[in-house]
Design an enzyme around this catalytic site. Structure first.
Site, PDB file in Angstrom:
ATOM      1  N   GLU A 289      11.025 -49.192  -1.137  1.00 22.33           N
ATOM      2  CA  GLU A 289      11.008 -47.893  -0.460  1.00 22.33           C
ATOM      3  C   GLU A 289      10.731 -48.041   1.031  1.00 22.33           C
ATOM      4  OE1 GLU A 289       8.325 -44.807  -1.933  1.00 22.33           O
ATOM      5  OE2 GLU A 289       9.887 -44.023  -3.218  1.00 22.33           O
ATOM      6  N   HIS A 310      14.200 -68.268 -19.578  1.00 16.07           N
ATOM      7  CA  HIS A 310      15.121 -68.377 -20.714  1.00 16.07           C
ATOM      8  C   HIS A 310      16.110 -67.221 -20.750  1.00 16.07           C
ATOM      9  CE1 HIS A 310      12.910 -71.810 -22.394  1.00 16.07           C
ATOM     10  NE2 HIS A 310      11.919 -71.270 -21.695  1.00 16.07           N
ATOM     11  N   LYS A 424      17.467 -36.149  -6.177  1.00 18.15           N
ATOM     12  CA  LYS A 424      16.747 -34.902  -6.501  1.00 18.15           C
ATOM     13  C   LYS A 424      17.669 -33.710  -6.228  1.00 18.15           C
ATOM     14  CE  LYS A 424      12.177 -36.717  -5.233  1.00 18.15           C
ATOM     15  NZ  LYS A 424      11.074 -36.654  -4.269  1.00 18.15           N
TER      16      LYS A 424
END
Ligand SMILES: O=P(O)(O)OC[C@H]1O[C@](O)(CO)[C@@H](O)[C@@H]1O
Length: 447
Positions: A289, A310, A424
């Site tokens: 951010e 792995h 948003k």
């Protein structure tokens, strides 16, 4: 003071020591801009001297509030929040907790989280669980208007009131939000909840050492004073007048920026202790951010080794050569487990008999670092002497200061997050939120 340490020798095959030290003057200037609060985003620089500004009265209030909640014999403390309003406490609590705490008898309640996703299944299952448990909760939102925690709190508020009655429910809810703004502040005032303030000048991702993180960490039974002390010591060790040669945050910022310039666009935070998984999630928000803007920024990723050797090990060893790793290494584990001798030795492991499991882990770590460097992946190593409150406090402040310096070096404002609004806006348009009529029409045409 014993300190976490930083080792970047294993970047020298890729970038020179001189190129790293060429950042000295610029980063020392950035450090002054951070601590004197004169740089970009300087209305959000309250975290720089936050550790030394936490008062005895504040710490005592967090501890007393935690003790009062715990004295209600709660099994679970639900923390409702998202992003910086949950990742810090989750990171520290997980790092310090027994790996199987949820299945063991405990003195302190187990910390669960809500409002960090919008999963209907998660909320249903959490509510079902809470019906069978004693609990209390903190609702945390700096803005006081974030949809995910507001939605979760709407549901859990009704549940807790139904279970305990309104008066007792209000005793079990703590609201942590802005001093005066936002829906959560208004609600807390109406309901008379115990509240704590998130300072105006501390952004969500820098807020773990405010009540946002400290209350839940205290409820979980950990030593918030030691955590803060670690951060205080690191605040001083990275402060305004500390020269580049002694300032670990400055050096880390320089190394990662030089690696970025050389084409290493992805930084992978590596741990060899699964308790640090959520510390990496906290770090991802902090750096992602802060730096990912203006079409720039290192992409922060994370792996848990040796598990992910792995699964992701192949890619890291031989895939795109745009990666570098920062390894979080814990020098000494808390517990001791020695490998036993086996007379049949069918697994061929008798050569390890008598050794501690951690010796094997450390050789996996060293072997992997060398292999990845050979494969073209520079490695930085950060060593914590132990995984405890004090060194976690140091590590938090170290990464926060380095993030500010790194963002300034990159030329962005590390303290805003304008890009988060895009999803948003679309979500509200799609949900036909009042006020979004035009956006709703526009987005529907695209479907
Ligand atoms: O505490 P708040 O205001 O609910 O915000 C939660 C998170 O959402 C963001 O604001 C992004 O929308 C993050 O920066 C922040 O940590």
């Amino acid at each position: 003071m014993e300190r976490i340490s930083l080792n970047f020798d294993k970047t020298f095959d890729f970038i020179s020591k001189d190129s790293i030290f060429s950042y000295k003057e610029a980063i020392e200037n950035h450090n002054r801009a951070l601590f004197n609060k004169t740089g970009k985003g300087n209305d959000f620089l309250g975290w720089t001297n936050l550790p030394t500004s936490i008062s005895e009265a504040e710490l005592a209030d967090y501890e007393a509030t935690a003790a009062k909640l715990v004295s209600k014999d709660i099994d679970i403390f639900v923390v409702i929040g998202i992003g910086g309003s949950y990742l810090g406490s989750k990171a520290v609590v997980d790092a310090l907790s027994d790996s199987f705490a949820h299945l063991k008898t405990r003195k302190n309640p187990f910390i669960l989280f809500a409002g960090q996703n919008i999963s209907e299944d998660y909320l249903f299952e959490l509510r079902e669980l809470l019906k069978t448990k004693e609990y209390a909760m903190a609702v945390i939102s700096k803005s006081g208007t974030t949809t995910e925690p507001a939605l979760a709190f709407r549901l859990l508020k009704q549940d807790i009131e139904d279970k305990y009655g309104k008066a007792e429910a209000n005793e079990r809810i703590v609201a942590i939000t802005d001093a005066s703004k936002g829906a959560l502040r208004s609600l807390a005032t109406i309901e008379g909840y115990k509240t704590f303030v998130i300072p105006d000048d501390v952004g969500g991702r820098y807020s773990v050492l405010t009540p946002v993180g400290l209350l839940a960490i205290a409820v979980a039974g950990f030593d918030i004073r030691a955590l803060v002390q670690g951060a205080v010591d690191m605040e001083k060790a990275t402060g305004v007048d500390v020269p580049f040669e002694e300032n670990l945050s400055a050096q880390y910022a320089a190394v990662r920026n030089e690696l970025y310039k050389s084409g290493k666009k992805v930084e992978i935070l590596v741990n060899y202790n699964p308790k640090l998984h959520f510390f990496a999630e906290w770090w991802k928000q902090l750096y992602g951010e802060s730096e990912g803007k203006e079409s720039k920024g290192i992409f922060p990723a994370a792996v848990d080794f040796s598990s992910d050797l792995h699964s992701m090990g192949q890619y890291i060893q031989e895939g795109e050569r745009t990666l570098f790793e920062t390894v979080l290494s814990v020098a000494s584990p808390d517990r001791e487990v020695r490998i036993p001798t086996d007379t049949a030795d069918l697994d061929g492991l008798n050569f390890l008999a008598g050794k501690r499991v951690d010796e094997v882990n450390k050789m996996a770590e060293l072997g992997t670092m060398l292999a990845h460097v050979d494969g073209g992946v520079p490695n930085i190593q950060i060593v914590l002497p132990k995984l405890n409150e004090y060194f976690l406090g140091q590590l938090i402040q170290f990464f926060e200061v380095a993030c500010g310096l790194s963002g300034y070096t990159l030329g962005v404002n590390p303290f805003d997050q304008p890009g988060v609004e895009a999803y948003k806006k679309n979500m509200f348009a799609l949900l036909e939120k009042p006020g979004y009529e035009e956006a709703t029409k526009a987005i529907k045409k695209r479907l």
